[in-house]
Scaffold this motif. Structure first.
Motif, PDB file in Angstrom:
ATOM      1  N   ALA A 148     -23.980  71.746  22.766  1.00 23.29           N
ATOM      2  CA  ALA A 148     -24.000  70.556  23.663  1.00 23.29           C
ATOM      3  C   ALA A 148     -23.304  70.174  21.632  1.00 23.29           C
ATOM      4  O   ALA A 148     -22.873  68.383  21.895  1.00 23.29           O
ATOM      5  CB  ALA A 148     -23.882  69.576  24.336  1.00 23.29           C
ATOM      6  N   GLY A 149     -22.822  70.840  20.503  1.00 24.60           N
ATOM      7  CA  GLY A 149     -22.415  70.062  19.569  1.00 24.60           C
ATOM      8  C   GLY A 149     -23.983  69.185  18.847  1.00 24.60           C
ATOM      9  O   GLY A 149     -25.538  69.931  18.848  1.00 24.60           O
ATOM     10  N   ARG A 150     -23.478  67.927  18.448  1.00 26.95           N
ATOM     11  CA  ARG A 150     -24.486  66.942  18.449  1.00 26.95           C
ATOM     12  C   ARG A 150     -25.595  66.468  19.724  1.00 26.95           C
ATOM     13  O   ARG A 150     -24.809  66.420  20.211  1.00 26.95           O
ATOM     14  CB  ARG A 150     -23.694  66.243  17.369  1.00 26.95           C
ATOM     15  N   SER A 151     -27.026  66.990  19.082  1.00 28.99           N
ATOM     16  CA  SER A 151     -27.955  66.122  19.796  1.00 28.99           C
ATOM     17  C   SER A 151     -28.390  65.524  19.625  1.00 28.99           C
ATOM     18  O   SER A 151     -29.272  65.643  17.877  1.00 28.99           O
ATOM     19  CB  SER A 151     -28.119  67.202  20.406  1.00 28.99           C
ATOM     20  N   LEU A 152     -29.947  65.370  19.814  1.00 26.04           N
ATOM     21  CA  LEU A 152     -31.036  64.107  19.660  1.00 26.04           C
ATOM     22  C   LEU A 152     -32.459  64.653  20.395  1.00 26.04           C
ATOM     23  O   LEU A 152     -32.408  64.613  21.503  1.00 26.04           O
ATOM     24  CB  LEU A 152     -30.630  62.469  19.909  1.00 26.04           C
ATOM     25  N   LEU A 153     -32.749  64.599  19.028  1.00 25.41           N
ATOM     26  CA  LEU A 153     -34.630  66.004  19.584  1.00 25.41           C
ATOM     27  C   LEU A 153     -35.410  64.636  19.526  1.00 25.41           C
ATOM     28  O   LEU A 153     -35.817  64.352  18.966  1.00 25.41           O
ATOM     29  CB  LEU A 153     -34.770  66.759  19.687  1.00 25.41           C
ATOM     30  N   VAL A 154     -35.726  64.115  21.114  1.00 17.32           N
ATOM     31  CA  VAL A 154     -36.652  62.957  20.878  1.00 17.32           C
ATOM     32  C   VAL A 154     -38.339  63.558  21.579  1.00 17.32           C
ATOM     33  O   VAL A 154     -38.022  64.131  23.022  1.00 17.32           O
ATOM     34  CB  VAL A 154     -36.544  61.805  22.036  1.00 17.32           C
ATOM     35  N   THR A 155     -40.014  63.255  20.827  1.00 16.42           N
ATOM     36  CA  THR A 155     -40.319  63.732  21.341  1.00 16.42           C
ATOM     37  C   THR A 155     -41.260  62.990  22.345  1.00 16.42           C
ATOM     38  O   THR A 155     -41.741  61.684  21.267  1.00 16.42           O
ATOM     39  CB  THR A 155     -41.085  64.432  20.868  1.00 16.42           C
ATOM     40  N   ARG A 156     -41.300  62.156  23.690  1.00 16.02           N
ATOM     41  CA  ARG A 156     -42.519  60.968  23.747  1.00 16.02           C
ATOM     42  C   ARG A 156     -43.429  61.822  24.069  1.00 16.02           C
ATOM     43  O   ARG A 156     -43.839  62.679  24.757  1.00 16.02           O
ATOM     44  CB  ARG A 156     -41.629  60.126  25.043  1.00 16.02           C
ATOM     45  N   ILE A 157     -44.566  60.636  23.885  1.00 15.19           N
ATOM     46  CA  ILE A 157     -45.687  61.203  24.533  1.00 15.19           C
ATOM     47  C   ILE A 157     -45.845  59.612  26.077  1.00 15.19           C
ATOM     48  O   ILE A 157     -45.872  58.681  25.422  1.00 15.19           O
ATOM     49  CB  ILE A 157     -46.966  60.854  23.361  1.00 15.19           C
TER      50      ILE A 157
END
Length: 429
Positions: A148-157
């Motif tokens: 999807a083009g621009r994306s944000l990868l977020v790792t949550r604990i």
């Protein structure tokens, strides 16, 4: 003239949701900051029914989880919950208000899906346990996504603990946030066709189901394990909308958006209006229906509805608990969700031993395993470390949770109790 609400497809064409730079920066600023989880899951306290129904929701009939009496004859002394119970079980904590500059970004209209997770287990969850949690962002990365083009990868604990401030498990979840209009422009999934089955195909799957069973009371000893040993075979599917409904019945998927019915749905629409998008009949319905409504999924560029990443994590953990038997313990499991699992797909689980070692008094086995679709695609590769009994001690030793986490848990429970007392006194005046 009465205005006709837009359909799902028309809504998807008209609405363009892009990242706000302020949301991205806010996410980065929150890395390393922990807060009490103040919203409950569908269930807040473990009971025999909650434990049993959660196991059954992903197809697990292990008597250690579904039989109230069976566990009394094991080392655990009673019924225990399946490893992934954290996704359906949590009591809200009372806590002080989160400062405005530490609130999570809204990411309004941005599509979110789970890409992978790593879970560490420290103690079992028993009948009567209340589970609380604190959480925070551990890592935030902006990148160009193939999907999807621009994306944000977020790792949550997410750190879960019981009413005694004992940490039972910690889970790191990788979520991918995508700009919705971008996914529709991509043609990557156009060639994927819906799975179809002949009676012979279903019969072959049924044969695999008939051969499955948990190892149970037959102890699997560390000394008997060899590198290269197979973990056996397991099948899940073909995936249906009914499977998705049954999975929800086990308690997953109700927080934080709280899909509801009737009057409660009306109140929820007032609370989070953008979460509701009119369907083909003009009826506002949850965006979460992407997991069972293929028409809606196609409107944002996917060929069909697809499962939750957490559902496959449940399948992967089921594969492990069947193999280790009653006396074993999963210390950690890491998984990736590399491909979608669409309605109609069937997954075949295989794996093998890649190593064995000792750490102190713990006898550990390292595993690699995976789920492969009927298209031959490995959609969910995984690794795990399990603790098994040795013939010398006849007991699998559990790992110890970080002391800092248990200190934070104790502080949060203390503040929870103080606020409860304040509220009770206020209610009495």
């Amino acid at each position: 003239m009465t205005e006709v609400p837009m359909t799902t497809a028309e809504k998807a064409e008209a609405e363009i949701y892009e990242f706000l730079d302020t949301d991205i920066q806010r996410a980065r600023d929150l890395v390393g900051i922990y807060h009490a989880v103040t919203q409950r899951e569908q269930f807040s306290r473990a009971t025999p029914d909650v434990i049993r129904n959660f196991a059954r929701s992903y197809g697990d009939d292990n008597p250690l989880f579904v039989d109230e009496e069976y566990g009394r004859d094991t080392r655990w002394g009673g019924q225990i919950a399946p490893p992934m119970i954290n996704i359906a079980l949590r009591q809200e904590l009372l806590a002080d208000s989160v400062p405005r500059d530490q609130r999570r970004p809204a990411f309004r209209g941005i599509h979110v899906f789970v890409s992978g997770s790593t879970t560490d287990w420290y103690r079992p969850v028993y009948d009567g346990d209340t589970i609380y949690s604190f959480h925070g962002f551990e890592k935030v990365e902006l990148k160009e996504s193939e999907f999807a083009g621009r994306s944000l990868l977020v790792t949550r604990i997410h750190v879960q603990f019981n009413q005694r401030a004992e940490v039972v498990q910690a889970q790191r979840v990788l979520t991918i946030h995508t700009e919705r209009h971008e996914s529709k422009k991509r043609k990557k999934y156009d060639a994927i066709e819906a799975a179809t089955y002949t009676p012979e195909d279903i019969a072959a799957i049924d044969e695999l189901y008939a051969a499955e069973k948990p190892r149970g009371a037959e102890t699997r000893y560390w000394e008997d394990i060899q590198v290269g040993d197979s973990l056996g075979d397991m099948v899940k599917g073909p995936l249906t909308a009914t499977d998705m409904m049954v999975f929800h019945s086990g308690g997953y998927g109700f927080a934080p958006y709280t899909p509801s019915a009737g009057r409660l749905a009306h109140k929820n629409r007032k609370r989070i209006g953008p979460f509701y998008i009119p369907n083909e009949q003009g009826i506002p319905d949850v965006a979460q229906r992407i997991h069972w409504d293929s028409e809606y999924a196609r409107s944002i560029g996917l060929p069909a509805a697809y499962d939750y990443g957490m559902m496959r994590d449940c399948w992967l953990s089921h594969y492990l608990t069947d193999w280790i038997g009653d006396a074993g313990w999963i210390e950690s499991m890491s998984s990736q969700m590399r491909k979608f699992n669409y309605l109609g797909d069937t997954h075949y689980f295989t794996g093998h031993v890649v190593g064995k070692r000792t750490e102190g008094d713990r006898h550990l086995v390292d595993l690699e395993f995976r789920g492969t679709s009927q298209r031959g695609e490995v959609t969910c590769p995984a690794t795990a470390t399990v603790s098994l009994p040795s013939r010398a001690s006849d007991l699998a030793i559990l790992p110890t949770a970080p002391r800092e986490w248990e200190r934070i848990a104790a502080q949060m429970l203390k503040r929870h109790g103080e606020l409860r007392a304040e509220k009770r006194r206020s209610d009495q005046t």
